[in-house]
Design a protein around this motif. Structure first.
Motif, PDB file in Angstrom:
ATOM      1  N   ASN A 230       8.165 -59.819 -28.621  1.00  0.00           N
ATOM      2  CA  ASN A 230       7.447 -58.295 -28.597  1.00  0.00           C
ATOM      3  C   ASN A 230       6.357 -58.112 -28.777  1.00  0.00           C
ATOM      4  OD1 ASN A 230       8.443 -58.179 -31.514  1.00  0.00           O
ATOM      5  ND2 ASN A 230       8.560 -55.868 -30.674  1.00  0.00           N
ATOM      6  N   ARG A 231       5.743 -58.689 -30.038  1.00  0.00           N
ATOM      7  CA  ARG A 231       4.246 -57.890 -29.519  1.00  0.00           C
ATOM      8  C   ARG A 231       3.726 -58.934 -30.762  1.00  0.00           C
ATOM      9  NH1 ARG A 231       4.218 -52.162 -32.094  1.00  0.00           N
ATOM     10  NH2 ARG A 231       2.122 -52.713 -32.543  1.00  0.00           N
ATOM     11  N   THR A 232       2.282 -58.734 -30.562  1.00  0.00           N
ATOM     12  CA  THR A 232       1.551 -60.176 -31.054  1.00  0.00           C
ATOM     13  C   THR A 232       1.140 -59.647 -33.087  1.00  0.00           C
ATOM     14  OG1 THR A 232      -0.748 -58.260 -31.329  1.00  0.00           O
ATOM     15  CG2 THR A 232      -0.741 -60.090 -29.259  1.00  0.00           C
ATOM     16  N   GLU A 233       2.168 -58.812 -33.181  1.00  0.00           N
ATOM     17  CA  GLU A 233       1.770 -58.648 -34.670  1.00  0.00           C
ATOM     18  C   GLU A 233       3.517 -59.525 -35.311  1.00  0.00           C
ATOM     19  OE1 GLU A 233      -0.660 -55.082 -33.500  1.00  0.00           O
ATOM     20  OE2 GLU A 233       1.317 -55.786 -32.955  1.00  0.00           O
ATOM     21  N   THR A 234       4.299 -59.257 -34.381  1.00  0.00           N
ATOM     22  CA  THR A 234       5.560 -60.149 -34.697  1.00  0.00           C
ATOM     23  C   THR A 234       4.944 -61.667 -34.284  1.00  0.00           C
ATOM     24  OG1 THR A 234       6.947 -58.478 -33.978  1.00  0.00           O
ATOM     25  CG2 THR A 234       8.075 -60.587 -33.883  1.00  0.00           C
ATOM     26  N   ALA A 235       4.657 -61.885 -33.561  1.00  0.00           N
ATOM     27  CA  ALA A 235       4.458 -63.415 -33.375  1.00  0.00           C
ATOM     28  C   ALA A 235       3.745 -63.855 -34.706  1.00  0.00           C
ATOM     29  CB  ALA A 235       3.715 -63.443 -32.228  1.00  0.00           C
TER      30      ALA A 235
ATOM     31  N   LEU B 241       4.367 -81.158 -31.115  1.00  0.00           N
ATOM     32  CA  LEU B 241       4.748 -79.796 -30.517  1.00  0.00           C
ATOM     33  C   LEU B 241       6.159 -79.294 -31.465  1.00  0.00           C
ATOM     34  CD1 LEU B 241       2.606 -77.455 -28.821  1.00  0.00           C
ATOM     35  CD2 LEU B 241       2.376 -77.617 -31.250  1.00  0.00           C
ATOM     36  N   GLN B 242       6.080 -78.830 -32.006  1.00  0.00           N
ATOM     37  CA  GLN B 242       7.879 -78.850 -32.345  1.00  0.00           C
ATOM     38  C   GLN B 242       8.072 -76.818 -31.974  1.00  0.00           C
ATOM     39  OE1 GLN B 242       7.939 -79.569 -36.395  1.00  0.00           O
ATOM     40  NE2 GLN B 242       8.097 -81.593 -36.438  1.00  0.00           N
ATOM     41  N   LYS B 243       7.316 -76.148 -31.974  1.00  0.00           N
ATOM     42  CA  LYS B 243       7.831 -75.095 -31.427  1.00  0.00           C
ATOM     43  C   LYS B 243       6.691 -74.374 -31.305  1.00  0.00           C
ATOM     44  CE  LYS B 243       7.168 -74.496 -36.713  1.00  0.00           C
ATOM     45  NZ  LYS B 243       7.105 -75.506 -36.631  1.00  0.00           N
ATOM     46  N   VAL B 244       6.751 -73.235 -30.400  1.00  0.00           N
ATOM     47  CA  VAL B 244       5.953 -72.296 -29.551  1.00  0.00           C
ATOM     48  C   VAL B 244       6.607 -71.618 -29.362  1.00  0.00           C
ATOM     49  CG1 VAL B 244       5.092 -72.478 -27.009  1.00  0.00           C
ATOM     50  CG2 VAL B 244       5.465 -74.505 -27.906  1.00  0.00           C
ATOM     51  N   ILE B 245       5.313 -70.008 -29.672  1.00  0.00           N
ATOM     52  CA  ILE B 245       5.920 -68.674 -29.588  1.00  0.00           C
ATOM     53  C   ILE B 245       5.227 -67.385 -29.561  1.00  0.00           C
ATOM     54  CG2 ILE B 245       5.380 -66.867 -31.631  1.00  0.00           C
ATOM     55  CD1 ILE B 245       5.757 -69.237 -34.083  1.00  0.00           C
ATOM     56  N   SER B 246       5.180 -67.033 -28.189  1.00  0.00           N
ATOM     57  CA  SER B 246       4.451 -66.636 -27.301  1.00  0.00           C
ATOM     58  C   SER B 246       5.269 -65.273 -27.369  1.00  0.00           C
ATOM     59  CB  SER B 246       5.107 -67.203 -25.764  1.00  0.00           C
ATOM     60  OG  SER B 246       4.474 -66.354 -24.950  1.00  0.00           O
ATOM     61  N   VAL B 247       4.428 -64.261 -26.645  1.00  0.00           N
ATOM     62  CA  VAL B 247       5.070 -62.831 -26.799  1.00  0.00           C
ATOM     63  C   VAL B 247       5.610 -62.298 -25.764  1.00  0.00           C
ATOM     64  CG1 VAL B 247       3.306 -60.269 -26.361  1.00  0.00           C
ATOM     65  CG2 VAL B 247       2.972 -61.877 -28.513  1.00  0.00           C
ATOM     66  N   ALA B 248       4.610 -62.503 -24.462  1.00  0.00           N
ATOM     67  CA  ALA B 248       5.030 -62.026 -22.828  1.00  0.00           C
ATOM     68  C   ALA B 248       5.644 -63.231 -22.831  1.00  0.00           C
ATOM     69  CB  ALA B 248       3.906 -62.250 -22.142  1.00  0.00           C
ATOM     70  N   MET B 249       6.500 -63.872 -22.104  1.00  0.00           N
ATOM     71  CA  MET B 249       6.682 -65.171 -21.539  1.00  0.00           C
ATOM     72  C   MET B 249       6.126 -65.973 -20.730  1.00  0.00           C
ATOM     73  SD  MET B 249      10.636 -63.775 -19.332  1.00  0.00           S
ATOM     74  CE  MET B 249       9.301 -62.788 -18.524  1.00  0.00           C
ATOM     75  N   LEU B 250       6.494 -67.321 -21.261  1.00  0.00           N
ATOM     76  CA  LEU B 250       5.088 -68.220 -20.506  1.00  0.00           C
ATOM     77  C   LEU B 250       5.809 -67.896 -18.929  1.00  0.00           C
ATOM     78  CD1 LEU B 250       5.756 -70.831 -23.197  1.00  0.00           C
ATOM     79  CD2 LEU B 250       3.285 -69.898 -22.660  1.00  0.00           C
ATOM     80  N   SER B 251       4.142 -68.824 -18.163  1.00  0.00           N
ATOM     81  CA  SER B 251       4.155 -68.731 -16.595  1.00  0.00           C
ATOM     82  C   SER B 251       5.775 -69.363 -16.512  1.00  0.00           C
ATOM     83  CB  SER B 251       3.250 -69.458 -16.078  1.00  0.00           C
ATOM     84  OG  SER B 251       3.219 -70.321 -16.384  1.00  0.00           O
ATOM     85  N   GLU B 252       5.703 -68.868 -14.938  1.00  0.00           N
ATOM     86  CA  GLU B 252       6.812 -68.925 -14.288  1.00  0.00           C
ATOM     87  C   GLU B 252       6.817 -70.587 -14.341  1.00  0.00           C
ATOM     88  OE1 GLU B 252       7.507 -64.746 -12.975  1.00  0.00           O
ATOM     89  OE2 GLU B 252       5.789 -66.071 -13.097  1.00  0.00           O
TER      90      GLU B 252
END
Length: 742
Positions: free
Chosen positions: A248-253, A346-357
């Motif tokens: 939901n937000r950059t701090e959470t990421a 890469l094993q893990k990707v952490i994103s705040v907004a959805m990655l582009s369509e």
């Protein structure tokens, strides 16, 4: 697809019926542009020469480049739900559109740019491609907003049934207490849990622990990821499976990144900083438009670490290291799971907004959703990031072999009520609650404390006879979960698959749990410990080991008391255990409780409250800086009457919309406690008073945190003398005020 290069789907799937037609595709002049190119050009701010607005012809030449020499062009709009004309009768705010994944400015600019190209070069045909072909309306139903020019509809369910994409599997049940409202597993929509939403929806430091439910979810999903990773490794796959987190937000990421990289994650295989990518949304936005983001040496170092650990030639690594961080991030994101690419390992990707369509990583096998999901569209968009298949092998019947993506926290099936029905009733009359400027003398002030730190002496001892038993409730901890394919909003219960941590006993050994708990306790105490750190570690290991082997852990279930399940419960409640043990370090080992203040807003006051409105019953005040007391109960109204009538009360305020809060830990999550009243007494003391009709274990945890807060603030000085108390019946309120007012 149209550009003749390696990896073209026309060649991979033999889509052209003849080679002659395939060669005609090679004759096409193709230009691929981002929608930002269609934005009007702006003049440099410091330019001496003022050229004026960009003409249509200049715009066309800039956008089309070499294609500007042609007319009757064909336009293919990918993700065309971003390019439309908003009907005048449709009233929708930018916020509502953004929740549906639409940028109104982007949609307008995109279509305006095409208008200018059509004016100068003629657009012969325009083909729109979109999985969501409708404009946002702000209403639950999207039928009325569907584009009028739809000629072919092949939806997500069709694609799943045809085997063209992976089948998403969502949590259908687990062995813990379900959500009280929906009766579903809490893992189905993790952010719906109040403790999770409250904890994640705040500014937090990266080192702060994630909520217990989130950590439990990662432990279970991580167990399944490990099994998948082993299968892929045994099959000699060039890339590992990827676990995608959308939060939901950059701090959470940042907290999630810290959770994995600093060893809080239970599975060692996932503790790999060089194989973890946190997508900084600010850097990504700049990368999209070719601009430069602000300097961030730490983030640049993490990107370089990803490159260093990528299994690609050293010459390619040197090329990547020479890129700007915006270009490098774009390069890594675009090549997740691709052989020879920057994101291959890469094993893990952490994103705040959805990655582009257009993100086409094929090796996403697990998705964790840690944000609010308000629509079916949003769920499909998030899950869509993991639906691209790894391969297209067929079985003996000529059907594609099934592939799955396992999903936690994204509620794929959401009921959306239709339109119509009776009109809503008129709103109730409301009262404005505001600060009364003429009562500035009644202003109450308090320190905003983020946490309380203890300064510990070198020798740590615990009086085990005084240590209270700690109950680990099995129904509050998920040990196993069952997932099933989700299709058309319904789960196929005939194809249920279980993820059960009890089948992995070797991963939850007592020795490992002891060291994990000791490490967490060390992190709590090391800053203010005056002695040798190695000796501190030794003492903590001894104390934790003693506690884990004692009878102080109460598990109210014979089924969960066997050795394996007991160890799993301990592992998933390790933060709670650490906090519990540290509570009983003997008094002489704690010299002071020190408050850590909020640097951005160290002091709160009633004067900072913004005006708000309520339809609840309320009462005008005389001794308060706030105009009214809004009573959530008759008890609170009674307490306000007591404060108004007593001479030993100078000022008071109901703690509503004031921001005065105490942080405490409950069931592994950091929670906020809001005392009911702040009272300034005639003797200069300030009293934090809570009104409670009943008591509970959680209320006891709140009081312990409030007691620590008062001790720390009083020892720090500068805010007068504070006290606290709780009234469990109305008769106690007068007595409490009199006792502290002496």
């Amino acid at each position: 697809m149209l550009i003749p290069s390696a990896g073209s789907y026309y060649d991979e799937f033999n889509l052209c019926p003849s080679e002659a037609l395939r060669q005609k595709l090679n004759q096409a002049e193709v230009l691929i542009e981002n929608w930002h190119t269609l934005m009007p050009a702006t003049e440099p701010k410091r330019s001496v020469v003022k050229k004026g607005a960009e003409t249509d012809e200049a715009f066309t030449r800039r956008v089309l480049g070499k294609l500007a020499a042609f007319k009757d062009i064909v336009v293919i709009n990918d993700e065309a739900h971003h390019a439309y004309r908003k009907p005048a009768e449709v009233k929708i705010s930018k916020k509502q559109a953004e929740e549906a994944g639409i940028d109104l400015d982007e949609a307008t600019r995109w279509i305006e740019g095409l208008d200018r190209l059509h004016k100068t070069r003629r657009i012969q045909r325009c083909f729109d491609l979109s999985a969501t072909p409708f404009a946002p309306t702000g209403k639950a139903s999207t039928d009325t907003a569907l584009f009028d020019w739809i000629v072919s509809d092949f939806g997500l369910n069709d694609a799943i049934e045809a085997g063209l994409v992976k089948t998403p599997r969502v949590v259908v049940r687990d062995d813990a207490m379900p959500d009280a409202k929906t009766l579903r597993s809490k893992l189905y929509h993790i952010y719906r849990d109040p403790a999770v939403a409250e904890d994640l929806n705040r500014k937090a430091e990266p080192h702060e622990a994630l909520p217990k439910l989130v950590k439990d979810a990662y432990t279970i999903l991580g167990a399944d990821w490990r099994a998948t990773a082993k299968q892929w490794a045994d099959s000699k796959h060039h890339s590992p499976p990827v676990m995608l987190t959308v939060c939901n937000r950059t701090e959470t990421a940042a907290r999630i990144e810290q959770f994995f990289n600093q060893g809080d994650c239970h599975w060692p295989e996932l503790q790999a900083p060089g194989k973890t990518l946190r997508v900084d949304s600010r850097v990504m936005e700049k990368a999209e438009v070719g601009e430069t983001a602000g300097a961030d040496k730490g983030y640049e170092a993490r990107l370089e670490q990803v490159i260093d650990e990528a299994a690609i030639p050293e010459t390619r690594k040197e090329q990547l290291r020479g890129m700007k961080k915006e270009e490098l991030l774009r390069e890594i994101v675009d090549n997740v799971g691709k052989r020879g690419g920057a994101g291959q390992n890469l094993q893990k990707v952490i994103s705040v907004a959805m990655l582009s369509e257009g993100w086409d990583a094929k090796n996403v096998t697990h998705i964790m959703g840690l944000r609010a999901f308000t629509s079916q569209l949003l769920c499909e968009q998030v899950i869509g990031r993991g639906l691209r298949r790894v391969g297209y092998d067929k079985d003996d019947d000529g059907l594609f072999l099934p592939e799955y993506v396992n999903v936690f926290g994204v509620p794929l099936s959401i009921y959306e009520p239709g339109e119509g029905g009776e009109a809503p009733p008129p709103p109730k009359p409301s009262t404005q609650i505001d600060v009364v400027p003429d009562r500035a003398s009644l202003e109450l002030r308090w320190p905003n404390v983020l946490r309380i730190e203890s300064v510990v002496k070198p020798e740590l001892t615990v009086d085990w006879a005084k240590v209270e038993p700690l109950m680990l409730d099995p129904v509050a901890t998920v040990i196993s979960a069952e997932i099933a394919p989700a299709l058309g909003g319904a789960a196929d219960m005939s194809k249920v698959t279980a993820i059960d941590l009890s089948l992995l006993p070797e991963e939850f050994r007592v020795q490992r749990l002891t060291f994990v708990a000791a490490r967490k306790a060390f992190a709590e105490l090391k800053t203010n410990f005056q002695g040798n750190e190695e000796y501190l570690v030794f003492q903590l290991i001894r104390l934790v080991e003693t506690f884990l082997r004692s009878d102080k852990i109460d598990i109210p279930s014979l089924f969960h008391s066997d050795a394996v399940r007991r160890r799993i419960l301990i592992a998933l409640n390790i933060d709670l255990i650490v906090r519990h043990v540290l509570r009983f370090v003997t008094e002489q080992n704690t010299t002071a409780l020190t408050p850590v203040f909020d640097e951005e807003n160290p002091i709160g006051s009633t004067g900072q409250m913004r005006a708000w409105y309520t339809t609840k019953p309320n009462m005008p005040t005389g001794k308060s800086h706030i105009s009214h007391v809004v009573g959530d109960s008759a008890w609170e109204q009674y307490a306000a009457n007591v404060f108004e009538s007593r001479d030993d009360v100078i000022a008071y305020a109901k703690n509503d919309h004031l921001g005065f809060q105490i942080h405490y830990l409950w069931q592994g999550s950091r929670r906020r406690y809001i005392p009911d009243f702040i009272v300034r007494l005639a003797n200069g003391k300030t009293l934090a008073l809570e009104i409670k009709g009943t008591d509970s274990e959680q209320n006891k945890a709140k009081r312990e945190a409030l007691d620590e807060w008062v001790q720390a603030v009083n020892s720090s000085g500068g805010f007068g003398e504070w006290s606290w108390d709780v009234a469990f019946n109305l008769n106690q309120i007068h007595d409490i005020v009199a006792r502290y007012g002496k």
